[in-house]
Structures are given as C-alpha cells and as structure tokens.
Motif scaffolding. Structure first.
Motif, short mmCIF file in Angstrom:
data_model
loop_
_atom_site.label_atom_id
_atom_site.label_comp_id
_atom_site.label_asym_id
_atom_site.label_seq_id
_atom_site.Cartn_x
_atom_site.Cartn_y
_atom_site.Cartn_z
N PHE A 55 -7.96 2.44 -17.80
CA PHE A 55 -7.49 3.55 -18.81
C PHE A 55 -5.85 3.38 -18.97
N CYS A 56 -5.15 2.82 -17.71
CA CYS A 56 -3.94 2.98 -17.91
C CYS A 56 -3.51 1.76 -18.81
N LEU A 57 -4.00 0.77 -18.64
CA LEU A 57 -3.86 -0.43 -19.71
C LEU A 57 -4.24 -0.17 -21.05
N ASN B 183 0.14 4.33 -6.43
CA ASN B 183 0.08 5.33 -7.25
C ASN B 183 -0.05 4.52 -8.52
N ILE B 184 -1.03 4.93 -9.32
CA ILE B 184 -1.25 4.22 -10.66
C ILE B 184 -0.82 5.38 -11.45
N PRO B 185 0.11 4.80 -12.51
CA PRO B 185 0.56 5.69 -13.73
C PRO B 185 -0.33 6.11 -14.63
N ARG B 186 -0.24 7.03 -15.33
CA ARG B 186 -0.93 7.23 -16.69
C ARG B 186 -0.80 6.28 -17.72
N LYS B 187 0.26 5.73 -17.75
CA LYS B 187 0.49 4.29 -18.65
C LYS B 187 1.66 3.78 -18.13
N LEU B 188 1.74 2.50 -18.47
CA LEU B 188 2.90 1.59 -17.98
C LEU B 188 4.03 1.90 -18.62
N ASN C 44 -15.77 2.71 -9.06
CA ASN C 44 -14.42 2.58 -8.38
C ASN C 44 -13.41 3.45 -9.21
N LEU C 45 -13.15 4.52 -8.74
CA LEU C 45 -12.25 5.39 -9.53
C LEU C 45 -10.86 4.70 -9.66
N LYS C 46 -10.42 4.16 -8.67
CA LYS C 46 -9.08 3.60 -8.87
C LYS C 46 -9.02 2.20 -9.74
N VAL C 47 -9.93 1.48 -9.74
CA VAL C 47 -10.11 0.58 -10.86
C VAL C 47 -10.21 0.94 -12.19
N GLN D 130 0.85 -1.18 0.28
CA GLN D 130 0.14 0.01 0.01
C GLN D 130 0.82 1.31 0.05
N GLY D 131 0.24 2.48 -0.17
CA GLY D 131 1.08 3.73 -0.11
C GLY D 131 1.55 4.18 -1.82
N ARG D 132 2.48 4.56 -1.65
CA ARG D 132 3.24 4.98 -3.17
C ARG D 132 3.48 3.96 -4.24
N ARG D 133 3.82 2.76 -3.57
CA ARG D 133 4.53 1.52 -4.53
C ARG D 133 3.29 1.13 -5.26
N SER D 134 3.50 1.00 -6.81
CA SER D 134 2.52 0.53 -7.66
C SER D 134 2.53 -1.04 -7.91
N ASN D 135 1.50 -1.62 -7.40
CA ASN D 135 1.36 -3.11 -7.80
C ASN D 135 1.22 -3.42 -9.35
#
Length: 430
Positions: free
Chosen positions: A310-312, A278-283, A302-305, A245-250
């Motif tokens: 859209f990142c994908l 944090n979710i990047p704009r794109k990978l 769910n905004l994060k989902v 959790q936190g800033r690291r992106s799964n």
C-alpha cells in the motif's frame, strides 16, 4: 562442390567478399571450416571470419578444446564475436589463453557458458578479461568472477549490455564494476552469490534484472532507468546476516533513486527485505512515470509486506497495470485481524488508484484477506476495465463461492468486469 557456368567459371568464388563472408558467418563453425577443402582459393577464407561461434548447432561432440585452439591459432584479423555455449567441457584448460587472445583482437561480443562435467567446479575468470577494452556485450555463465579491489584497470568503457548467470562473485563490491561501465544500458544478474552490497551507479542504464542473494541495494545516478526487476534470495530475515533492521527503512533506501521508473517487478523475498524497518505511509518521492507493477509470491497474511504494497500504491498515482501472484507463508502469524484492520483503514483513506486499468491476481487461496484486498481495489479504481482472477489449484472447490462474493463487491468503475479463470487456464486479457 563448386558451382560453375557453362563457360566453366566458378560463380561462388567470384562473389563479392561481403557476400561470401555472410554465407560463412551463417554456417556452423564446423561447416565453415570444411569449406577449406573446396579449393586452394577457399582454404583460408573462413579464417578471416569476424564471428566465431561454438554452440550446440556447431555439432562438435569431442575434442572441443583442441578444435577451439586450432581455430584461434589459424584465424587472421579481428574477432568481433566469440561464443562458447551449449557444449560440455571436460576441463577448463586453455580458456585463459583464449580470453587473452581475444583481448588482443578487439573482441566486441563475448559469450562464455562454462559447463564443466564431472564435478569440476566453476571456472575462475582470468584478469585478462578486463583487458577486452572494446567489449560491447558480455555474457557469462557458470564462472567465478573476481572483481579487482578498485575500479582502476577495469575499463569496460564501451560495454552496453552485461549478462551474468550462475556467477560467484569474489572480491570487491560489484559497484566498482558497474561504475566502470559508463555506457552500460542493460544489466542482468541471475542466480548469483557472493555479493553483500549492490550499488548501482550507471548514468545510461535503462534496464536491470537482479536475482540472487545480497544484503543492501541502492540506486544512484540512474536518470534513464525505467525497467527494474529484483528477486532477492538468501540471507534470512531474522538472522544476523540480514542488516538494516530496526528503524531504518530499506524501502526508502532501495527505491529512492528510481525517479523515472516505468515498470517494477518485485519478488516475495524482496518485499520482505523492503519491509524491514519502519515503513512509511508513502515514499518521499512520487513515481509519476511508473505504469506497470508486478509483485510475485506475495504473502497476504504478512502485515509488513502488505504495508509495503500500500505504500507503493500511494506513491504511484499513474499506475495502469497491476499483477500479483499469491503465496502461503507457513511461518506467518495465523491471526489475520491486524491485516484486516489495516486494510479497513486503507478502504476509508480515499481513492488512490485513479488510473489503474488492469488487475491480474494469480494463485489466490480464497482467504478473507485476499478477498478484502480485491474488494479494496474494486472500490478505489474508478477507471478499472478488467480484473482477472485465477485461484491456486488446491482451492478449485471454493471457486464458485469466491466468484459469488467478488460479484457482490462495489465497483468504483462502471466499466469494470471480473474474469474468473480455472487454475492453469490461460488468460489473454490485456
């Protein structure tokens, strides 16, 4: 009964050995053993069979353990395949000895579906399983799989396909097991538990299917992996069991090692897992080989989902087929405005689905966020051919209104057609 010619010659007994073997192999084991009463010459022909299968077709309803013991005791020569499936066991006594026996007989294909009645619990696999050095195919169901603390001694050097169902893992991470199978091409883990970390290091892996509970997953050294399906369950998002959790992106960590992937399937809990951090704009990497994307039970509120979705999209420029099924999340925020504002931003970000041809949306509820999502797809897919829509059964009354609104949306593709299906109506559109 013997088949004889007019001169009294026994035709069947004098068939070539390979033909007799093919006949016996295709008989249920119970019938193959019964051929021993045909004549003295036939008494032990079945005993050299390279494939021994005890399944539902074997029609063995009692004394199963005793019968398996007797068959293995009398058998002569190598056993290439051994299968025990579709049959209920009264106990697990003797299975350890069977596996030890098979490990000494160059077994190449082993299928064990352990179904112990009477609440006997799962069967713990013995260490002798790892002595089956010639295994090429291993399928286990209903077992406890104790992984040794190191990869030393595992030695599945010839294994190409591993299928594990309803398995409880104990001991080290499964990465030790996977890395000890250098020729592994197909890995299927379904309904598993007991794992925390899943590290996939398999240079020849082509397909992986995962459905179970875990905390971390990463792929490394998987240059041939083209087909990935991940359906996560267990470990609550908000609880202490859910890490990273936190800033690291799964999202980056989990999908970063899939350079040549062609087909990706993700479940709802997997999407929530990927949305942690944090979710990047794109990978960081563009997935130019990915053609088919399947997202199951997506919660559009769910905004994060939705951000992960859209990142994908922005990372798969060659995407041709998209299939999504929707799901209501009672625990999600009721305020849809953040999601709608996010979609509005994406709407003006330019065309990013330049090769998308087919879209299928199932179980949608007719919510505004879902319609805005469809509107965005239509406006940003210039070669779209077909969009299939199937609502959830509870919203059939609103179906006609949904159709009218969809038909009003602008389409970037002049060839795009919208097909609306009633709930449970089959769609054969490609």
């Amino acid at each position: 009964m013997k088949t004889v010619t007019s001169s009294g010659c026994d035709r069947i007994s004098y068939l070539p050995i390979n033909i007799i073997e093919n006949i016996l192999v295709n008989l249920p084991i119970k019938d193959a053993v019964r051929t021993s009463i045909l004549s003295t010459e036939w008494r032990y022909k079945w005993a050299t069979l390279p494939k021994i299968v005890f399944d539902y077709e074997s029609r063995i309803k009692s004394k199963l353990i005793k019968i398996v013991h007797q068959v293995l005791l009398i058998h002569v020569g190598y056993i290439k395949k051994f299968e025990l499936s579709g049959l209920a066991l009264r106990s697990c006594s003797g299975i350890d000895k069977w596996i030890l026996f098979l490990s000494r007989n160059a077994i190449e294909e082993l299928i064990l579906h352990i179904d112990v009645g009477g609440g006997g619990g799962k069967y713990t696999l013995p260490s002798s399983l790892f002595h089956c050095k010639q295994l090429r195919y291993l399928e286990l169901r209903g077992c406890i799989f104790r992984i040794p603390p190191t990869s030393k001694g595992l030695g599945f050097n010839h294994l190409k396909r591993l299928r594990l169902y309803n398995i409880t893992f104990v001991g080290s991470t499964i990465g030790c097991l996977i890395s000890s199978c250098p020729l592994l091409e197909i890995l299927e883990l379904d309904d598993f538990n007991g794992l925390t970390d899943i590290e996939v290091d398999a240079p020849n892996l082509i397909l992986i299917y995962l459905c179970g509970s875990f905390r971390r997953i990463c792929f490394k050294n998987c240059p041939l992996l083209v087909n990935v399906a991940i359906y996560k369950c267990g470990y609550s998002i908000g609880g202490s069991n859910y890490i990273d959790q936190g800033r690291r992106s799964n999202l980056i960590k989990a999908l970063g090692g899939l350079a040549r992937i062609e087909e990706l399937k993700l479940g709802n809990e997997t999407m929530k897992f990927l949305a942690t951090g944090n979710i990047p704009r794109k990978l960081p990497h563009i997935y130019n080989h990915l053609r088919r994307l399947y997202l199951d039970c997506i919660t559009f509120c769910n905004l994060k989902v939705i951000s992960v979705v859209f990142c994908l999209f922005k990372s798969v420029p060659k995407l041709q087929r998209l299939e999504i099924s929707a799901q209501l999340d009672k625990g999600a925020p009721r305020d849809m405005e953040p999601v709608l504002e996010f979609m509005e931003e994406q709407f003006h970000s330019g065309c990013f689905l330049n090769e998308l041809q087919v879209v299928k949306m199932r179980y949608i509820y007719g919510m505004r966020v879902e319609l805005e999502f469809l509107k965005l797809l239509l406006a940003n897919a210039p070669v779209l051919e077909t969009m299939c829509i199937a609502p959830e059964s509870e919203v059939t009354a609103a179906g006609s209104n949904m159709c009218k609104e969809l038909l009003r949306f602008c389409r970037a593709s002049p060839k795009a057609k919208i097909l609306y299906f009633e709930p449970y109506e089959e769609s054969d559109e490609d």
